[in-house]
Design an enzyme around this catalytic site. Structure first.
Site, PDB file in Angstrom:
ATOM      1  N   LYS A 153       0.307   4.417  -0.256  1.00 45.58           N
ATOM      2  CA  LYS A 153      -0.587   5.403   0.405  1.00 45.58           C
ATOM      3  C   LYS A 153      -0.385   6.217  -0.299  1.00 45.58           C
ATOM      4  O   LYS A 153      -0.295   6.249  -1.449  1.00 45.58           O
ATOM      5  CB  LYS A 153       0.216   5.503   1.879  1.00 45.58           C
ATOM      6  CG  LYS A 153      -0.259   4.364   2.685  1.00 45.58           C
ATOM      7  CD  LYS A 153       0.468   4.125   4.258  1.00 45.58           C
ATOM      8  CE  LYS A 153      -0.118   3.062   4.865  1.00 45.58           C
ATOM      9  NZ  LYS A 153       0.334   3.293   6.088  1.00 45.58           N
ATOM     10  N   ASN A 164       1.347  -1.397  -0.158  1.00 47.79           N
ATOM     11  CA  ASN A 164       0.030   0.367  -0.055  1.00 47.79           C
ATOM     12  C   ASN A 164       0.769   1.348  -0.180  1.00 47.79           C
ATOM     13  O   ASN A 164       1.767   1.749   0.927  1.00 47.79           O
ATOM     14  CB  ASN A 164      -0.986  -0.012   1.113  1.00 47.79           C
ATOM     15  CG  ASN A 164      -1.382   1.405   1.400  1.00 47.79           C
ATOM     16  OD1 ASN A 164      -1.564   2.018   0.434  1.00 47.79           O
ATOM     17  ND2 ASN A 164      -2.451   1.415   2.404  1.00 47.79           N
ATOM     18  N   SER A 221       4.609  -1.829  10.000  1.00 44.57           N
ATOM     19  CA  SER A 221       5.675  -1.887  10.075  1.00 44.57           C
ATOM     20  C   SER A 221       6.230  -3.722   9.700  1.00 44.57           C
ATOM     21  O   SER A 221       7.305  -3.418  10.060  1.00 44.57           O
ATOM     22  CB  SER A 221       5.760  -1.404  11.842  1.00 44.57           C
ATOM     23  OG  SER A 221       5.925  -0.017  11.879  1.00 44.57           O
ATOM     24  N   GLU A 260      -4.570  -5.220  10.637  1.00 42.89           N
ATOM     25  CA  GLU A 260      -3.692  -3.789  10.991  1.00 42.89           C
ATOM     26  C   GLU A 260      -4.136  -3.448  12.394  1.00 42.89           C
ATOM     27  O   GLU A 260      -5.133  -2.274  11.906  1.00 42.89           O
ATOM     28  CB  GLU A 260      -3.339  -3.028  10.078  1.00 42.89           C
ATOM     29  CG  GLU A 260      -3.567  -3.840   8.281  1.00 42.89           C
ATOM     30  CD  GLU A 260      -2.854  -2.503   7.048  1.00 42.89           C
ATOM     31  OE1 GLU A 260      -2.003  -3.095   6.855  1.00 42.89           O
ATOM     32  OE2 GLU A 260      -3.288  -1.193   6.905  1.00 42.89           O
ATOM     33  N   GLY A 265       3.276   2.427  11.076  1.00 42.80           N
ATOM     34  CA  GLY A 265       3.688   3.504  10.243  1.00 42.80           C
ATOM     35  C   GLY A 265       4.463   3.587  11.693  1.00 42.80           C
ATOM     36  O   GLY A 265       5.821   4.586  12.309  1.00 42.80           O
ATOM     37  N   GLU A 325      -6.455   4.543   8.646  1.00 39.20           N
ATOM     38  CA  GLU A 325      -6.212   5.547   8.098  1.00 39.20           C
ATOM     39  C   GLU A 325      -7.082   6.354   8.094  1.00 39.20           C
ATOM     40  O   GLU A 325      -7.961   7.489   7.850  1.00 39.20           O
ATOM     41  CB  GLU A 325      -5.175   6.167   7.393  1.00 39.20           C
ATOM     42  CG  GLU A 325      -4.114   5.550   7.910  1.00 39.20           C
ATOM     43  CD  GLU A 325      -2.278   5.407   7.133  1.00 39.20           C
ATOM     44  OE1 GLU A 325      -3.229   5.299   5.444  1.00 39.20           O
ATOM     45  OE2 GLU A 325      -1.768   4.424   7.700  1.00 39.20           O
ATOM     46  N   HIS A 334      -9.349   0.777   5.623  1.00 38.74           N
ATOM     47  CA  HIS A 334      -7.974   0.677   6.104  1.00 38.74           C
ATOM     48  C   HIS A 334      -8.335   1.892   7.439  1.00 38.74           C
ATOM     49  O   HIS A 334      -9.208   2.717   7.069  1.00 38.74           O
ATOM     50  CB  HIS A 334      -6.951   1.691   5.386  1.00 38.74           C
ATOM     51  CG  HIS A 334      -5.775   1.424   5.456  1.00 38.74           C
ATOM     52  ND1 HIS A 334      -5.508   2.323   6.389  1.00 38.74           N
ATOM     53  CD2 HIS A 334      -4.913   0.891   5.195  1.00 38.74           C
ATOM     54  CE1 HIS A 334      -3.794   2.101   6.664  1.00 38.74           C
ATOM     55  NE2 HIS A 334      -3.568   1.521   5.596  1.00 38.74           N
TER      56      HIS A 334
HETATM   57  P1  13P Z   1       3.876   0.286   7.586  1.00 40.27           P
HETATM   58  O1  13P Z   1       4.109  -0.650   7.093  1.00 40.27           O
HETATM   59  O2  13P Z   1       3.952   1.841   6.622  1.00 40.27           O
HETATM   60  O3  13P Z   1       4.191   0.216   9.040  1.00 40.27           O
HETATM   61  O4  13P Z   1       2.006   0.701   7.303  1.00 40.27           O
HETATM   62  C1  13P Z   1       0.908  -0.434   7.624  1.00 40.27           C
HETATM   63  C2  13P Z   1       0.002  -0.458   5.764  1.00 40.27           C
HETATM   64  O5  13P Z   1      -1.255   0.880   6.837  1.00 40.27           O
HETATM   65  C3  13P Z   1      -0.470  -0.690   5.304  1.00 40.27           C
HETATM   66  O6  13P Z   1      -1.837  -0.448   4.991  1.00 40.27           O
END
Ligand code: 13P
Length: 247
Positions: A10, A8, A208, A164, A170, A96, A94
């Site tokens: 983002k 992803n 992560s 997740e 992150g 976010e 997601h």
């Molecule tokens: P990170 O791998 O940057 O922690 O992000 C995970 C994520 O949200 C994937 O959708």
């Protein structure tokens, strides 16, 4: 089950960067290698779809869709148009989207329905916050998020689930393989109880994931693959993670 390694991006990698990435990305091929999915930003979708043509086995999706096929929804992405532009999958729910843009379970469920109607395979994301985990509400939160989606699913439909934990996204703080297995087990048992063919629904871990921990995480019971954010931005790192998914 063939493992699934998803990236992803983002809000990273515009069209030129997407083309450059796919020109350099060399995922493993052959027996036992993982299914590789990439989720570029919508503005880079067309460039990524065209460039992925030269990379065998890479599937391209969008990061979110609106629940409507078309209409007065400024700034939103139609699932029907994303499909037309070459996406075959979409992330839905997601963390976010849930946290920064206020998407609740009902909205996530409506998006899942819209994705299926448009011919997109949804990757449904669920996960608890640190506060919810500390309050001992892991199971309750995961099942609430999952059940909202199960209500709108046709039993035979093809989809993926991603666990997740919000506290691991992150942050550099990865769930242990035991944490991931525990959460995946909760989800798997619910799918089972709902009469679904759990062997056909991959459950990915996200938060992560890096080349250094991907193999261990994917070896944990009930972990069928990974959904990678930051470490999917580099084609070599992401190829190494895909390699770790070979069975
Ligand atoms: P990170 O791998 O940057 O922690 O992000 C995970 C994520 O949200 C994937 O959708």
């Amino acid at each position: 089950m063939k493992r699934v390694v998803a990236g992803n991006w983002k809000m990273n990698h515009g069209p030129a960067a997407a083309r450059d990435y796919l020109a350099r990305f060399r995922p493993p091929t052959g027996e036992g290698t993982a299914r590789v999915l990439l989720f570029p930003p919508t503005v880079s979708l067309a460039a990524a779809v065209a460039a992925a043509d030269g990379v065998p086995g890479v599937e391209i999706g969008v990061q979110d869709v609106n629940e409507a096929a078309s209409g007065a929804f400024t700034g939103e992405t139609s699932p029907v148009m994303a499909r037309e532009a070459g996406a075959t999958l979409t992330l839905v729910g997601h963390s976010e989207r849930r946290q920064l843009y206020g998407e609740d379970d009902a909205r996530v469920a409506a998006k899942v329905e819209a994705a299926f109607a448009a011919g997109l395979t949804p990757v449904v994301c669920v996960g608890e916050t640190l506060e919810e985990r500390r309050q001992g509400r892991l199971r309750e939160v995961l099942l609430r998020q999952l059940d909202a989606v199960l209500e709108v699913l046709d039993p035979g439909s093809s989809w993926l689930l991603a666990y997740e934990p919000v506290w691991a996204i992150g942050t550099g703080e990865t769930a242990t393989p035991e944490d991931a297995s525990e959460a995946h087990g909760i989800l798997r048992r619910r799918l089972d109880a709902a009469g679904l063919d759990t062997g056909a629904i991959p459950i990915l871990y996200g938060g992560s994931v890096k080349p250094a921990n991907a193999r261990e995480l994917m070896s944990a019971p009930d972990v069928d693959g990974v959904l990678v954010g930051g470490a999917s931005l580099d084609p070599e790192d992401f190829a190494a993670i895909a390699e770790a998914g070979t069975v």
